[in-house]
Design a protein around this motif. Structure first.
Motif, mmCIF file in Angstrom:
data_model
loop_
_atom_site.group_PDB
_atom_site.id
_atom_site.type_symbol
_atom_site.label_atom_id
_atom_site.label_comp_id
_atom_site.label_asym_id
_atom_site.label_seq_id
_atom_site.Cartn_x
_atom_site.Cartn_y
_atom_site.Cartn_z
ATOM 1 N N GLN A 171 0.839 -1.203 0.000
ATOM 2 C CA GLN A 171 0.000 0.000 0.000
ATOM 3 C C GLN A 171 0.871 1.249 0.000
ATOM 4 O OE1 GLN A 171 -2.705 -0.524 3.392
ATOM 5 N NE2 GLN A 171 -4.405 -0.718 1.945
ATOM 6 N N THR A 172 1.954 1.215 0.772
ATOM 7 C CA THR A 172 2.877 2.350 0.819
ATOM 8 C C THR A 172 3.532 2.574 -0.534
ATOM 9 O OG1 THR A 172 3.312 1.878 3.157
ATOM 10 C CG2 THR A 172 4.870 3.325 2.032
ATOM 11 N N VAL A 173 3.919 1.474 -1.207
ATOM 12 C CA VAL A 173 4.507 1.576 -2.544
ATOM 13 C C VAL A 173 3.508 2.190 -3.513
ATOM 14 C CG1 VAL A 173 5.436 0.283 -4.501
ATOM 15 C CG2 VAL A 173 6.081 -0.371 -2.171
ATOM 16 N N ALA A 174 2.267 1.693 -3.483
ATOM 17 C CA ALA A 174 1.241 2.175 -4.406
ATOM 18 C C ALA A 174 0.899 3.642 -4.171
ATOM 19 C CB ALA A 174 -0.020 1.311 -4.276
ATOM 20 N N THR A 175 0.922 4.062 -2.920
ATOM 21 C CA THR A 175 0.632 5.469 -2.610
ATOM 22 C C THR A 175 1.708 6.375 -3.190
ATOM 23 O OG1 THR A 175 -0.522 4.882 -0.566
ATOM 24 C CG2 THR A 175 0.309 7.138 -0.740
ATOM 25 N N ALA A 176 2.971 5.949 -3.071
ATOM 26 C CA ALA A 176 4.077 6.761 -3.574
ATOM 27 C C ALA A 176 4.158 6.722 -5.092
ATOM 28 C CB ALA A 176 5.399 6.272 -2.973
ATOM 29 N N MET A 177 3.862 5.544 -5.675
ATOM 30 C CA MET A 177 4.034 5.358 -7.122
ATOM 31 C C MET A 177 2.864 4.529 -7.651
ATOM 32 S SD MET A 177 7.446 3.859 -8.994
ATOM 33 C CE MET A 177 7.944 4.486 -10.612
ATOM 34 N N PRO A 178 1.758 5.163 -7.987
ATOM 35 C CA PRO A 178 0.544 4.426 -8.376
ATOM 36 C C PRO A 178 0.733 3.462 -9.546
ATOM 37 C CG PRO A 178 0.019 6.726 -7.924
ATOM 38 C CD PRO A 178 1.523 6.624 -7.906
ATOM 39 N N ASP A 179 1.655 3.756 -10.462
ATOM 40 C CA ASP A 179 1.853 2.872 -11.617
ATOM 41 C C ASP A 179 3.008 1.907 -11.407
ATOM 42 O OD1 ASP A 179 3.885 4.752 -11.685
ATOM 43 O OD2 ASP A 179 3.844 4.984 -13.875
ATOM 44 N N TYR A 180 3.371 1.642 -10.156
ATOM 45 C CA TYR A 180 4.539 0.808 -9.872
ATOM 46 C C TYR A 180 4.418 -0.576 -10.499
ATOM 47 C CZ TYR A 180 2.323 -2.369 -6.514
ATOM 48 O OH TYR A 180 1.558 -3.348 -5.937
ATOM 49 N N ARG A 181 3.194 -1.115 -10.594
ATOM 50 C CA ARG A 181 3.004 -2.484 -11.070
ATOM 51 C C ARG A 181 3.544 -2.666 -12.489
ATOM 52 N NH1 ARG A 181 2.904 -7.278 -9.188
ATOM 53 N NH2 ARG A 181 1.625 -6.507 -7.471
ATOM 54 N N TYR A 182 3.403 -1.646 -13.325
ATOM 55 C CA TYR A 182 3.889 -1.746 -14.706
ATOM 56 C C TYR A 182 5.395 -1.950 -14.730
ATOM 57 C CZ TYR A 182 4.791 -0.502 -19.573
ATOM 58 O OH TYR A 182 5.208 -0.523 -20.878
ATOM 59 N N TRP A 183 6.113 -1.179 -13.918
ATOM 60 C CA TRP A 183 7.578 -1.265 -13.906
ATOM 61 C C TRP A 183 8.034 -2.505 -13.145
ATOM 62 C CZ3 TRP A 183 8.425 1.762 -17.611
ATOM 63 C CH2 TRP A 183 7.654 2.914 -17.777
ATOM 64 N N HIS A 184 7.279 -2.873 -12.125
ATOM 65 C CA HIS A 184 7.545 -4.123 -11.409
ATOM 66 C C HIS A 184 7.481 -5.311 -12.367
ATOM 67 C CE1 HIS A 184 6.189 -7.779 -9.323
ATOM 68 N NE2 HIS A 184 6.867 -7.344 -8.271
ATOM 69 N N ASP A 185 6.427 -5.352 -13.179
ATOM 70 C CA ASP A 185 6.250 -6.468 -14.096
ATOM 71 C C ASP A 185 7.302 -6.471 -15.200
ATOM 72 O OD1 ASP A 185 4.089 -7.190 -12.580
ATOM 73 O OD2 ASP A 185 2.574 -6.465 -14.002
ATOM 74 N N MET A 186 7.773 -5.298 -15.589
ATOM 75 C CA MET A 186 8.806 -5.229 -16.620
ATOM 76 C C MET A 186 10.101 -5.866 -16.131
ATOM 77 S SD MET A 186 10.265 -1.903 -18.708
ATOM 78 C CE MET A 186 8.660 -1.607 -19.447
ATOM 79 N N LEU A 187 10.410 -5.686 -14.842
ATOM 80 C CA LEU A 187 11.630 -6.262 -14.283
ATOM 81 C C LEU A 187 11.450 -7.725 -13.884
ATOM 82 C CD1 LEU A 187 12.848 -3.364 -11.949
ATOM 83 C CD2 LEU A 187 13.832 -4.081 -14.135
ATOM 84 N N ALA A 188 10.228 -8.136 -13.646
ATOM 85 C CA ALA A 188 9.970 -9.507 -13.189
ATOM 86 C C ALA A 188 10.443 -10.506 -14.221
ATOM 87 C CB ALA A 188 8.480 -9.693 -12.921
ATOM 88 N N GLY A 189 11.140 -11.542 -13.752
ATOM 89 C CA GLY A 189 11.611 -12.591 -14.633
ATOM 90 C C GLY A 189 12.902 -12.265 -15.341
ATOM 91 N N LYS A 190 13.459 -11.064 -15.073
ATOM 92 C CA LYS A 190 14.755 -10.717 -15.653
ATOM 93 C C LYS A 190 15.847 -11.263 -14.738
ATOM 94 C CE LYS A 190 12.615 -8.427 -18.882
ATOM 95 N NZ LYS A 190 12.539 -8.934 -20.277
ATOM 96 N N THR A 191 17.015 -10.608 -14.694
ATOM 97 C CA THR A 191 18.134 -11.172 -13.934
ATOM 98 C C THR A 191 18.022 -10.945 -12.445
ATOM 99 O OG1 THR A 191 19.418 -9.131 -14.216
ATOM 100 C CG2 THR A 191 19.721 -10.877 -15.855
ATOM 101 N N GLY A 192 17.150 -10.064 -12.019
ATOM 102 C CA GLY A 192 17.130 -9.733 -10.599
ATOM 103 C C GLY A 192 15.774 -9.895 -9.960
ATOM 104 N N GLN A 193 15.748 -9.777 -8.675
ATOM 105 C CA GLN A 193 14.501 -9.733 -7.933
ATOM 106 C C GLN A 193 14.685 -8.792 -6.751
ATOM 107 O OE1 GLN A 193 13.894 -13.812 -6.846
ATOM 108 N NE2 GLN A 193 14.853 -13.541 -4.877
ATOM 109 N N LEU A 194 13.577 -8.282 -6.261
ATOM 110 C CA LEU A 194 13.655 -7.302 -5.192
ATOM 111 C C LEU A 194 13.603 -7.966 -3.839
ATOM 112 C CD1 LEU A 194 11.271 -4.637 -6.663
ATOM 113 C CD2 LEU A 194 13.698 -4.363 -6.303
ATOM 114 N N ASP A 195 14.224 -7.282 -2.831
ATOM 115 C CA ASP A 195 14.161 -7.726 -1.447
ATOM 116 C C ASP A 195 13.556 -6.602 -0.613
ATOM 117 O OD1 ASP A 195 14.579 -9.145 0.882
ATOM 118 O OD2 ASP A 195 16.491 -8.166 1.178
#
Length: 213
Positions: free
Chosen positions: A189-213
């Motif tokens: 919820q905190t992420v979405a409040t700061a960056m409402p379109d975060y899911r688009y960029w999250h999905d772009m990175l998903a499955g690439k060489t890295g993952q978030l912690d």
């Protein structure tokens, strides 16, 4: 030690706790990169689960580095063994130059280091959290990480290969960990409040060489 306290303790070591009740006879533990997975019988009480997990916290933290090393060695990109020049992307756009792996990493590090200060100046007030230290690192399985106790954020040097918004999302993600050390509903919820379109960029990175912690 309560599950909440255990989660906080593990989160400081970069490990997320996942507990699931299943049709199993015993409590089972599985340590994966950045995750401790626990399967418990449905008939066992929460107090019993807490007691069993508390006994495994030190084991998980002590062995996590080895698990990460094995995972990184298994998933290391083939390009790491190549010295041939290849085309380069910068902030998602193909460039006219070609570089070897080592030179490409140095180039990405330079570009990220130059851009990073202004991005943190932009997003720290938005998130309402400030890092004490920001570092860059060659990471194969992470885009970023956060040591909440030291308020230290690490970013992957591979990020400049993707659109700038991807790096902004990683920065927002890690800054939000300074509010919530885990990946709870409140964290997202905190992420979405700061960056409402975060899911688009999250999905772009998903499955690439890295993952978030």
């Amino acid at each position: 030690m309560s599950l909440h306290a255990v989660r906080q303790h593990l989160a400081q070591a970069g490990i997320e706790l996942q507990v699931h009740k299943k049709r199993v006879k015993n409590i089972n533990f599985r340590l994966k990169p950045y995750t401790l997975m626990v399967s418990a019988p449905a008939f066992i009480s929460t107090a019993q689960i807490e007691q069993a997990i508390a006994k495994r916290v030190s084991w998980a933290i002590d062995n996590h580095a080895q698990v990460l090393e094995q995972h990184q060695r298994k998933h290391r990109p083939l390009a790491d063994s190549s010295t041939a020049d290849s085309p380069i992307l910068l902030w998602g756009a193909e460039q006219s130059l070609t570089l070897s792996r080592d030179k490409k990493l140095a180039y990405y590090r330079e570009q990220l280091a130059a851009t990073m200060p202004s991005l943190f100046d932009k997003w720290q007030p938005v998130v309402g959290a400030y890092a004490n230290e920001i570092r860059l690192k060659k990471m194969h399985t992470r885009w970023g990480s956060c040591n909440t106790r030291a308020r230290r954020i690490w970013l992957s040097v591979y990020l400049p290969a993707y659109p700038l918004e991807c790096t902004e999302y990683v920065i927002v993600h890690e800054l939000c960990h300074l509010h919530h050390a885990n990946h709870s509903h409140e964290f997202w919820q905190t992420v979405a409040t700061a960056m409402p379109d975060y899911r688009y960029w999250h999905d772009m990175l998903a499955g690439k060489t890295g993952q978030l912690d």
